[in-house]
Scaffold this active site. Sequence first.
Site, short mmCIF file in Angstrom:
data_model
loop_
_atom_site.label_atom_id
_atom_site.label_comp_id
_atom_site.label_asym_id
_atom_site.label_seq_id
_atom_site.Cartn_x
_atom_site.Cartn_y
_atom_site.Cartn_z
N HIS A 268 2.16 7.70 -9.91
CA HIS A 268 0.91 7.43 -9.18
C HIS A 268 1.12 6.77 -7.83
O HIS A 268 0.18 6.61 -7.07
CB HIS A 268 -0.02 6.57 -10.04
CG HIS A 268 -0.57 7.30 -11.23
ND1 HIS A 268 -1.83 7.85 -11.23
CD2 HIS A 268 -0.02 7.62 -12.43
CE1 HIS A 268 -2.04 8.46 -12.40
NE2 HIS A 268 -0.96 8.33 -13.14
N ASP B 114 0.08 3.82 0.22
CA ASP B 114 -0.71 3.97 -0.99
C ASP B 114 -0.44 5.35 -1.58
O ASP B 114 -0.40 6.33 -0.82
CB ASP B 114 -2.21 3.84 -0.66
CG ASP B 114 -2.98 3.13 -1.76
OD1 ASP B 114 -2.55 3.20 -2.91
OD2 ASP B 114 -4.02 2.51 -1.44
P1 ADQ Z 1 -4.65 1.23 -7.21
O1 ADQ Z 1 -3.57 0.64 -6.38
O2 ADQ Z 1 -5.33 0.32 -8.13
O3 ADQ Z 1 -4.13 2.54 -7.99
P2 ADQ Z 1 -6.91 2.85 -6.00
O4 ADQ Z 1 -6.49 4.27 -6.05
O5 ADQ Z 1 -7.64 2.56 -4.75
O6 ADQ Z 1 -5.71 1.82 -6.09
O7 ADQ Z 1 -7.84 2.58 -7.24
C1 ADQ Z 1 -8.56 1.41 -7.36
C2 ADQ Z 1 -9.72 1.58 -8.33
O8 ADQ Z 1 -10.19 0.28 -8.65
C3 ADQ Z 1 -10.88 2.35 -7.71
O9 ADQ Z 1 -11.42 3.24 -8.64
C4 ADQ Z 1 -11.88 1.26 -7.36
O10 ADQ Z 1 -13.23 1.64 -7.53
C5 ADQ Z 1 -11.56 0.14 -8.31
N1 ADQ Z 1 -11.77 -1.17 -7.65
C6 ADQ Z 1 -11.18 -1.64 -6.56
N2 ADQ Z 1 -11.66 -2.86 -6.23
C7 ADQ Z 1 -12.58 -3.15 -7.15
C8 ADQ Z 1 -13.47 -4.27 -7.39
N3 ADQ Z 1 -13.50 -5.36 -6.59
N4 ADQ Z 1 -14.27 -4.22 -8.44
C9 ADQ Z 1 -14.26 -3.15 -9.25
N5 ADQ Z 1 -13.48 -2.08 -9.09
C10 ADQ Z 1 -12.65 -2.08 -8.05
C11 ADQ Z 1 -2.86 3.21 -8.13
C12 ADQ Z 1 -2.16 3.63 -6.84
C13 ADQ Z 1 -3.11 4.45 -5.96
C14 ADQ Z 1 -3.59 5.67 -6.75
C15 ADQ Z 1 -4.12 5.26 -8.12
C16 ADQ Z 1 -4.41 6.47 -8.99
O11 ADQ Z 1 -1.71 2.49 -6.13
O12 ADQ Z 1 -2.47 4.87 -4.77
O13 ADQ Z 1 -4.62 6.30 -6.02
O14 ADQ Z 1 -3.18 4.44 -8.82
O15 ADQ Z 1 -3.29 7.29 -9.11
#
Ligand code: ADQ
Length: 447
Positions: free
Chosen positions: A153, A359
């Site tokens: 991921h 990311d």
């Molecule tokens: P993450 O690094 O966690 O995931 P991301 O893909 O942006 O990053 O996912 C974050 C999730 O958490 C989103 O669905 C978002 O809605 C939720 N979120 C963020 N802040 C929040 C808050 N304050 N309250 C509630 N929910 C919140 C890892 C990798 C990414 C990759 C994903 C999936 O680092 O690059 O996209 O896995 O493969």
Amino acid sequence: MSLIVVANRAPFRLTPEGLAPAVGGLATALLPVLEARGGVWVAAGEWGEKPIAPPRESRVRLLRVPLTEREWQGYYGGFANRVLWPLCHYFLERVELRREHFQDYLRVNRRFAEAVSGAWREGDVVFVQDYHLLLLPGLLRERIRAPIGFFFHIPWPSSGVFRILPWGRALVEGVLGADLVGFHTPEYVENFLRTAAYYGFPVEGNRVRVGERSVRVEAHPLGIDTRRFRELAEDPGVGAHARALRRLAGADRLILGVDRLDYTKGVLERLLAYERLLQSYPHWRGRVAFFQIATPSRTSVAAYRELKRRVDEAAGRILGNFLREDWVPLRYFYQTYSQEELAAFYRAADVAFITPLRDGMNLVALEYAYTAGEGVLVLSSLAGAAEYLKEALLVNPYDLDGMAATLDRALRMPLGERQERLEALKGRVEALEVQGWAERFLASLEG
Ligand code: ADQ
């Protein structure tokens, strides 16, 4: 055929109403498929964590691999989060190589292999997730004759960077125990193939030869639950909350950032870029507000506590320099929100300012583009999502002046252009729909 999903974390969380699916990409992507086919989710039994079972009506069985405190610290806090995470995001000075952490990582991957092979029945398909379990496909290959998929991921770095790891070859060999290896973007696929070639595995096209076997390596970008976010966008409660947030902003324009508080997300650099906007484009003073939402993350790791201190300090300085009686330039929310609440922020914001330093994909960018009514997405060119969201305004997240200039452009963008770009972005997100992701991956694995 049943499915066995293997991931560091379980897909459920405890809420006041009982057990619910965890919020976030992985659970959303895989639980529906697992419910439909029936199967097992294998996750670490994090040391000190309360044991939970799936909701009673679920067809998913949850299997925990219990870990001791020492194992958890070494495997998760040590090798996964102090070695692989910084390395794959190109934060080389943060990598702490320690032999005993790798030993713990190997031991825990073996424990997973035993649990999975114990649960496996002839015909079951195994789907392993992410950087915590790089060795697992290889360890499973020694034990069972299953079709094995592996998805990574986060970014797979250039082979020159990966080679920093003294255990690089063992890790790549572990991944190559799978039949199909997936990444979010063609760039990561390319990097992985070059890394495999460096360690002496013959590469032809997108295939790696391992003895008699041929391992396929493919890009399978993950998306979001578009149906869920469309409902949220149209929800009157979300709309009312969004209007309340606009009143709270007390400015013509609202900029939004949403992240886990992680050094890879570029939160600090983003605050500095906003500060640069207020300094270099003074006409925005009093007319723009910035809401940054940061979810507490990995707070037991020292680097994350240090980051929090620096972000607090930058936020304090911006307020100290610019706050007026009639205008609050920045609000910084250090907490987790529900999806409904996040959707209200997305609906309220004129500009989403999403600037990770690296990311794998970044699902927040997709969620914003899909949920916003009339907004501009300013996105880091170093996020995997930039490969797909072509109508975003792309920025270099290390270039503060560039980011400030792009923010100014986003804030001034005429309505027609905003609508055109956002419409196109919604189509792009639609194409990345999350259920399709698991189905496409598994079809390719089984095909
Ligand atoms: P993450 O690094 O966690 O995931 P991301 O893909 O942006 O990053 O996912 C974050 C999730 O958490 C989103 O669905 C978002 O809605 C939720 N979120 C963020 N802040 C929040 C808050 N304050 N309250 C509630 N929910 C919140 C890892 C990798 C990414 C990759 C994903 C999936 O680092 O690059 O996209 O896995 O493969």
